[in-house]
Design a protein around this motif. Structure first.
Motif, short mmCIF file in Angstrom:
data_model
loop_
_atom_site.label_atom_id
_atom_site.label_comp_id
_atom_site.label_asym_id
_atom_site.label_seq_id
_atom_site.Cartn_x
_atom_site.Cartn_y
_atom_site.Cartn_z
N LEU A 12 59.82 -15.41 87.71
CA LEU A 12 58.51 -16.32 87.59
C LEU A 12 58.01 -15.74 86.17
O LEU A 12 57.46 -16.44 85.27
CB LEU A 12 57.57 -16.22 88.45
N SER A 13 57.62 -14.33 86.09
CA SER A 13 56.87 -13.94 85.05
C SER A 13 58.01 -14.16 83.65
O SER A 13 57.36 -14.34 82.43
CB SER A 13 56.53 -12.31 85.03
N TYR A 15 60.14 -16.53 83.24
CA TYR A 15 60.10 -17.82 82.92
C TYR A 15 58.67 -18.02 82.08
O TYR A 15 58.78 -18.95 81.08
CB TYR A 15 59.92 -18.61 84.08
N LEU C 139 51.75 -20.93 95.47
CA LEU C 139 52.68 -21.79 95.09
C LEU C 139 52.24 -23.13 94.81
O LEU C 139 52.75 -23.95 93.83
CB LEU C 139 53.70 -21.88 96.13
N LEU C 142 50.74 -23.31 91.34
CA LEU C 142 51.58 -23.22 90.36
C LEU C 142 52.10 -24.87 90.07
O LEU C 142 52.38 -25.17 88.87
CB LEU C 142 52.95 -22.55 90.91
#
Lengths: 70, 120, 345
Positions: A12-13, A15, C139, C142
């Protein structure tokens, strides 16, 4: 589970870090290559588009690549 | 909407209608509502501690009232070992521990009071 | 439609809607704050902020999800549909305030990264009732970020309508995550029966609205047309279509608009490339089919937007026999020119 979380957050980081750099490049230099309409738009608009490019950078990356080849 | 999107919406809403209530019921069916404390989970405690391999993770939900809170490791004989670190407020703290660590103590060093003792 | 991008395509109506959204949000927050402090004077400000913005975002999410079926059941709700994006972005901002304050209050003071702490402070991933509910909220946030940040037309244009719509269908996943986030949170933190009841009522309302709208649409789409020997469908008499307007028919599951322009008939796919507006509910303005939602335009005979625009929709072949309009259900590729047929009126 620990490992899964570490991997997930790592991806995630990563990305978002790549997205951030890529969006900076697009907004400062490569805007026209992504979308010719941006050349005629006000510069301020790019600030509004910035977060979205960070979030969806792979699509724009692919687009830039196609642009280079064509 | 085009036909495909209409179809996708139909299946998504059927999925939501079936899945969400099912998950909700499954989640609460084991709860004992007759008990005084129906929730009884980790977040109700001021502190929750978990041992993850070589480190101990301390989640502080309600801050200690002491001005300073030191974390000591508990050795195999139950005595206080080395200082692991300090807790400052709400949040999660990770401290490395050795295999010999049996638990932790949280101590107020100024008043020399034991605030918490926890064995793994 | 434009040749450059604007910050927001504002018009008088949209400004009114945006003011209403802002007014509604501020009123709710003020009421929430006042009532919280009146009923519980000891409560701390951060907790009220977290609860006020969180509940505001959920109420807005319910409204957003209800707008689609409501406008299909009753056209009076259509203006809300045109302005749904602004409501969506506002909802994300409310959810963001909730998320940021929750992370600061519960996770910022430790020595581990606050985001990591969201995922590791409760490791009960194997349990349903004790599942870390904050992870679900994170989530969902996000997904909402991705949607809100790509809500500008620039992304619709650059990601292609298909990918954009797919991305924005993520709202359903976000909805499911948010419901479980609040549901589990309600049990793990203060066992609020009212919250759970409200969630249930919201879910039932949304599902029944969507089911009713889907049944209504299925009725329209389920009509079976008489076929001729070649498989063309007999849809209506030529005079049933008014000059400069269209009638909409469903052929093979897709909706097609048959327009009459200068006495001649042309058929194009009913769905606008911009945001899926129903072209057949628009009219012909300056020789172009004009979408009733945002004014995107197409030429009826070839489904193409007039130059320099590049949008294209599918076209269909028509014929008139024995005073009946027949349509070939097999569409031509997007932008294919078809000679309009004379309707004889």
């Amino acid at each position: 589970m620990e490992t899964a979380i570490t991997i997930f957050l790592g991806i995630l980081s990563g990305y978002f870090a790549i997205g951030l750099l890529f969006a900076l490049y697009v907004m400062l230099i490569g805007a026209r290559k992504i979308d010719p309409l941006l050349a005629d738009s006000k510069k301020g608009i790019r600030v509004l588009l910035f977060p979205g490019v960070v979030a969806t950078w792979p699509f724009f990356f692919a687009k830039l690549f196609r642009f280079r080849r064509s | 909407m085009i036909a495909g999107q209409r179809r996708a919406h139909k299946y998504i809403w059927i999925g939501i209608l079936v899945l969400l209530p099912m998950l909700m019921i499954l989640a609460v069916k084991d709860l004992d509502f007759s008990a005084a404390d129906a929730s009884g989970t980790s977040t109700d405690l001021p502190v929750s501690v978990s041992l993850n391999g070589q480190s101990v993770s301390i989640q502080v939900n309600t801050p200690f009232k002491s001005t300073s809170s030191l974390v000591y490791e508990m050795l195999a004989d139950g005595s206080k070992g080395a200082v692991l670190g300090q807790l400052e407020g709400r949040g999660t703290y990770d401290f490395p521990v050795s295999e010999a660590t049996k638990g932790i103590y949280v101590v107020d060093p100024i008043k020399d009071v034991e605030l918490l003792k926890m064995e793994f | 439609m434009g040749l450059d991008y604007k910050w927001v395509l504002w018009n008088a109506h949209k400004k009114t809607y945006d003011r209403l959204i802002l007014l509604g949000m501020v009123t709710y927050l003020v009421l929430f704050f006042v009532l919280s402090f009146l009923t519980n004077p000891e409560i701390i400000a951060e907790t009220v902020i977290i609860r006020a913005f969180g509940s505001l975002a959920i109420i807005m999410l319910h409204i957003i999800l209800a707008i689609g079926p409501l406008s299909r059941l009753n056209p009076r709700f259509l203006p809300l549909l045109y302005n749904r994006r602004h409501l969506g972005v506002s909802m994300f901002l409310a959810a963001l305030v909730h998320g940021v304050f929750a992370i600061i209050q519960f996770h910022a003071l430790g020595n581990s990264n606050p985001i990591v702490s969201v995922f590791t402070s409760n490791m009960d991933y194997g349990s349903l009732v004790n599942f870390p509910f904050q992870v679900l909220g994170f989530l969902a946030l996000l997904i909402l970020f991705t949607m809100a940040s790509t809500s500008h037309d620039f992304f619709l244009h650059n990601l292609s309508p298909k990918i954009w719509k797919g991305l924005h269908m993520g709202v359903y996943l976000a909805y499911a995550l948010v419901i479980m986030h609040v549901f589990l949170g309600a049990f793990q933190q203060d066992t609020s029966f009212l919250t759970v009841l409200a969630l249930f009522l919201g879910l039932i309302t949304l599902v029944s609205l969507h089911v009713r709208a889907a049944l209504k649409e299925a009725k329209i789409d389920g009509f079976v047309w008489a076929k001729d020997t070649k498989g063309w469908l007999a849809v209506c008499h030529p005079r049933e279509i008014a000059e400069s307007y269209a009638k909409i028919f469903t052929v093979d599951g897709e909706r097609v608009a048959i327009f009459k322009h200068e006495g001649k008939l042309s058929a194009i796919h009913n769905v606008c490339k911009h945001q899926g507006g129903p072209l057949g509910e628009g009219k012909i303005v300056d020789g172009c089919v004009t979408c009733p939602w945002h004014g995107y335009q197409y030429l009826a005979h070839n489904g193409q937007s007039p130059p320099p625009f590049t949008e294209k929709v599918k076209t269909y072949a028509l014929k008139i026999e024995n005073d009946m309009v027949y349509i070939n259900p097999e569409a031509f590729p997007e932008g294919t020119a078809v000679t309009p047929i004379s309707s004889g009126s």
